[in-house]
Design an enzyme around this catalytic site. Structure first.
Site, PDB file in Angstrom:
ATOM      1  N   TYR A 144       0.872  -1.194   0.000  1.00 61.11           N
ATOM      2  CA  TYR A 144       0.000   0.000   0.000  1.00 61.11           C
ATOM      3  C   TYR A 144       0.893   1.223   0.000  1.00 61.11           C
ATOM      4  O   TYR A 144       1.858   1.286   0.774  1.00 61.11           O
ATOM      5  CB  TYR A 144      -0.896  -0.008   1.243  1.00 61.11           C
ATOM      6  N   ASP A 239       9.384   2.636  -0.689  1.00 65.14           N
ATOM      7  CA  ASP A 239       8.377   3.343   0.104  1.00 65.14           C
ATOM      8  C   ASP A 239       8.649   3.028   1.575  1.00 65.14           C
ATOM      9  O   ASP A 239       8.270   1.967   2.069  1.00 65.14           O
ATOM     10  CB  ASP A 239       6.973   2.910  -0.323  1.00 65.14           C
ATOM     11  N   LYS A 267       5.012   9.378   8.710  1.00 64.08           N
ATOM     12  CA  LYS A 267       4.858   8.838  10.065  1.00 64.08           C
ATOM     13  C   LYS A 267       5.935   9.349  11.048  1.00 64.08           C
ATOM     14  O   LYS A 267       5.870  10.500  11.480  1.00 64.08           O
ATOM     15  CB  LYS A 267       4.798   7.307   9.999  1.00 64.08           C
TER      16      LYS A 267
HETATM   17  P1  KE4 Z   1      -0.525   8.481   4.500  1.00 63.15           P
HETATM   18  O1  KE4 Z   1      -1.025   9.215   3.257  1.00 63.15           O
HETATM   19  O2  KE4 Z   1      -1.629   7.691   5.192  1.00 63.15           O
HETATM   20  O3  KE4 Z   1       0.244   9.408   5.461  1.00 63.15           O
HETATM   21  O4  KE4 Z   1       0.560   7.414   4.011  1.00 63.15           O
HETATM   22  C1  KE4 Z   1       0.205   6.459   3.060  1.00 63.15           C
HETATM   23  C2  KE4 Z   1       1.154   5.280   3.173  1.00 63.15           C
HETATM   24  C3  KE4 Z   1       2.152   5.153   2.226  1.00 63.15           C
HETATM   25  N1  KE4 Z   1       3.034   4.131   2.281  1.00 63.15           N
HETATM   26  C4  KE4 Z   1       2.967   3.206   3.274  1.00 63.15           C
HETATM   27  C5  KE4 Z   1       3.959   2.086   3.299  1.00 63.15           C
HETATM   28  C6  KE4 Z   1       1.968   3.300   4.275  1.00 63.15           C
HETATM   29  O5  KE4 Z   1       1.910   2.362   5.255  1.00 63.15           O
HETATM   30  C7  KE4 Z   1       1.041   4.351   4.223  1.00 63.15           C
HETATM   31  C8  KE4 Z   1      -0.093   4.493   5.229  1.00 63.15           C
HETATM   32  N2  KE4 Z   1      -0.223   3.441   6.172  1.00 63.15           N
HETATM   33  C9  KE4 Z   1      -1.549   3.191   6.681  1.00 63.15           C
HETATM   34  C10 KE4 Z   1      -1.475   2.026   7.681  1.00 63.15           C
HETATM   35  N3  KE4 Z   1      -1.333   0.791   7.062  1.00 63.15           N
HETATM   36  C11 KE4 Z   1      -2.125   4.419   7.327  1.00 63.15           C
HETATM   37  C12 KE4 Z   1      -3.359   4.175   8.175  1.00 63.15           C
HETATM   38  C13 KE4 Z   1      -4.568   4.789   7.530  1.00 63.15           C
HETATM   39  O6  KE4 Z   1      -4.764   4.626   6.310  1.00 63.15           O
HETATM   40  O7  KE4 Z   1      -5.336   5.428   8.289  1.00 63.15           O
END
Ligand code: KE4
Length: 429
Positions: A144, A239, A267
């Site tokens: 993701y 990523d 994060k």
């Molecule tokens: P954000 O746009 O949510 O800050 O980041 C996206 C993203 C990109 N790459 C990786 C590897 C990620 O894990 C994420 C976001 N992680 C999720 C949890 N699996 C965020 C939780 C959510 O969607 O509320």
């Protein structure tokens, strides 16, 4: 029957916010039941609207490496806010932040701050496309990268492995340039590269996956991936939004010993505030506006308040590299406790752990890719989640996420969690 404050708040939230939440996974849809509304976080704990206390292993989905509201981040924020929050003009703290990321991650020669992981990954893809003049890119099933349209794609039918949208609103046009490969399967990459010769701008991967549960890229696989990108002049993007500064001071690329061309972060680098970043080779990053033609922008990118929190977090990492040994000890202690319980119960669920991120899959075979991960029994996971919650342990409300250990989880917290793990499994199996 009196309903809890969380239930009341959830009913009200659903009147004004889609699904009552500002990010879907928080709604407990995958595990059933209603989400808890959290009032405050303190070190390794969270307290909900009804005053119940939980040991927290989500840590806001990764940012809280040092637990909730660590003194040194709070202090940095309080000092910074005295001068204002954001000016829409360059500030010195942005240079300090960029220099510190460059210092901690050798593959990053230049970096651009953004406001989320999604912004970081979508900007990195645009950078790779602009730099190579190519349009297609490869992602891996189960990884993701945020919610930009061309990431919300799943493997289509047939050998073509052309992507198809996973969400309404994502157009076929957007899906057309997204190619799907299988994690830890280098032949699936080679096939796509051969079928799309000189058309692939980038390969983006979670070097340690955290969004299909936790799965580490195998050494041979990631080495060959780097070789293919070198031979084919494809931009390799790690990523590291989740793994960045989570699994080591130099992130997953330091653990794996492979240098990508671009990396994305999020994060932890925000210290709990909204921050993302993408960076890497100078020859690529210099193509980003205004030094180059590839446009990318953001009103609050690099805002001094968020930079203050992020810089405090990364400085703490730089000044205390021993935290990763501490995290390893705590995480190993927890994982060993879980493994002991599973042996006692005669259950051989897969347990994947890299440093302070781990996942127990409800399937009794090795989990090394998306296909094996999705064999997990998510109904059983839902029961486990609620049994642990009843016992004051707050895990990810979805099987395909990661459990995060922080520097402030105590041995008492870990022992309570191990006991709750045994009692919960005993109850549901
Ligand atoms: P954000 O746009 O949510 O800050 O980041 C996206 C993203 C990109 N790459 C990786 C590897 C990620 O894990 C994420 C976001 N992680 C999720 C949890 N699996 C965020 C939780 C959510 O969607 O509320």
């Amino acid at each position: 029957m009196n309903i809890s404050k969380s239930e009341k708040l959830f009913e009200e939230a659903k009147l004004y916010i889609p699904g009552g939440v500002n990010s879907p996974v928080r709604a407990f849809k995958s595990v059933g039941g209603n989400p808890l509304f959290i009032s405050r976080g303190e070190k390794g704990k969270m307290i909900d609207a009804d005053g119940n206390e939980y040991i927290d292993y989500i840590g806001s989905w990764g940012p809280h490496l040092f637990g909730h509201n660590p003194e040194f981040i709070k202090k940095a924020l309080l000092e910074s806010i005295e001068d204002g929050t954001s000016f829409g003009a360059p500030t010195e703290i942005e240079i300090k932040m960029a220099k510190l990321i460059v210092e901690l991650v050798p593959s990053v020669e230049m970096v651009r701050m953004v406001n989320s992981g999604t912004e970081a990954t979508m900007s990195a893809i645009r950078a790779a496309r602009g730099y190579t003049g190519r349009e297609k890119f490869i992602k891996f099933e189960g990884c993701y990268h945020g919610h930009a349209d061309y990431f919300l794609i799943k493997a289509g039918s047939g050998a073509l492995t052309l992507g198809v949208p996973t969400s309404p609103g994502v157009t076929k046009g957007n899906a057309a340039d997204t190619l799907l490969a299988d994690y830890n399967d280098i032949n699936s990459v080679k096939e796509l590269v051969a079928k799309n010769k000189n058309e692939i701008a980038a390969i983006i991967i979670e070097p340690i996956a955290g969004n299909m549960g936790v799965i580490k890229a195998e050494a041979e696989f990631i080495k060959e991936l780097r070789q293919i990108c070198d031979e084919e002049k494809i931009v390799l993007i790690f990523d590291e939004v989740m793994t960045g500064f989570r699994v080591s001071k130099g992130s997953a690329q330091e653990v794996l010993g492979i240098k990508p061309d671009l990396s994305t972060f999020g994060k932890i680098i925000g210290g709990g505030l909204p921050v993302g970043a993408f960076g890497g080779k100078k020859e690529i990053m210099e193509q980003i506006a205004p030094s180059g033609p590839i446009y990318q922008a953001g009103t609050l990118s690099g805002n001094p308040l968020a930079m203050a929190a992020g810089y405090a977090a990364l400085s703490h990492i730089k000044d205390n590299p021993g935290i990763y040994d501490e995290l390893e000890k705590k995480s190993l202690y927890l994982a060993d406790g879980f493994m002991h319980n599973l042996n006692e119960l005669g259950k051989h669920f897969a347990m994947n752990r890299i440093g302070s991120m781990m996942c127990m899959f409800f399937v009794e075979e090795d989990v090394k890719d998306f296909k094996t991960a999705i064999k997990s029994d998510i109904i059983l996971y839902g029961k486990y989640f609620h049994e642990m919650l009843k016992r004051g342990i707050y895990l990810a409300p979805a099987q395909f996420e990661a459990l995060f250990v922080s520097t402030v989880h105590t041995t008492e917290d870990l022992d309570k969690t191990i006991k709750a793990h045994y009692d919960s499994l005993k109850t549901i199996l």
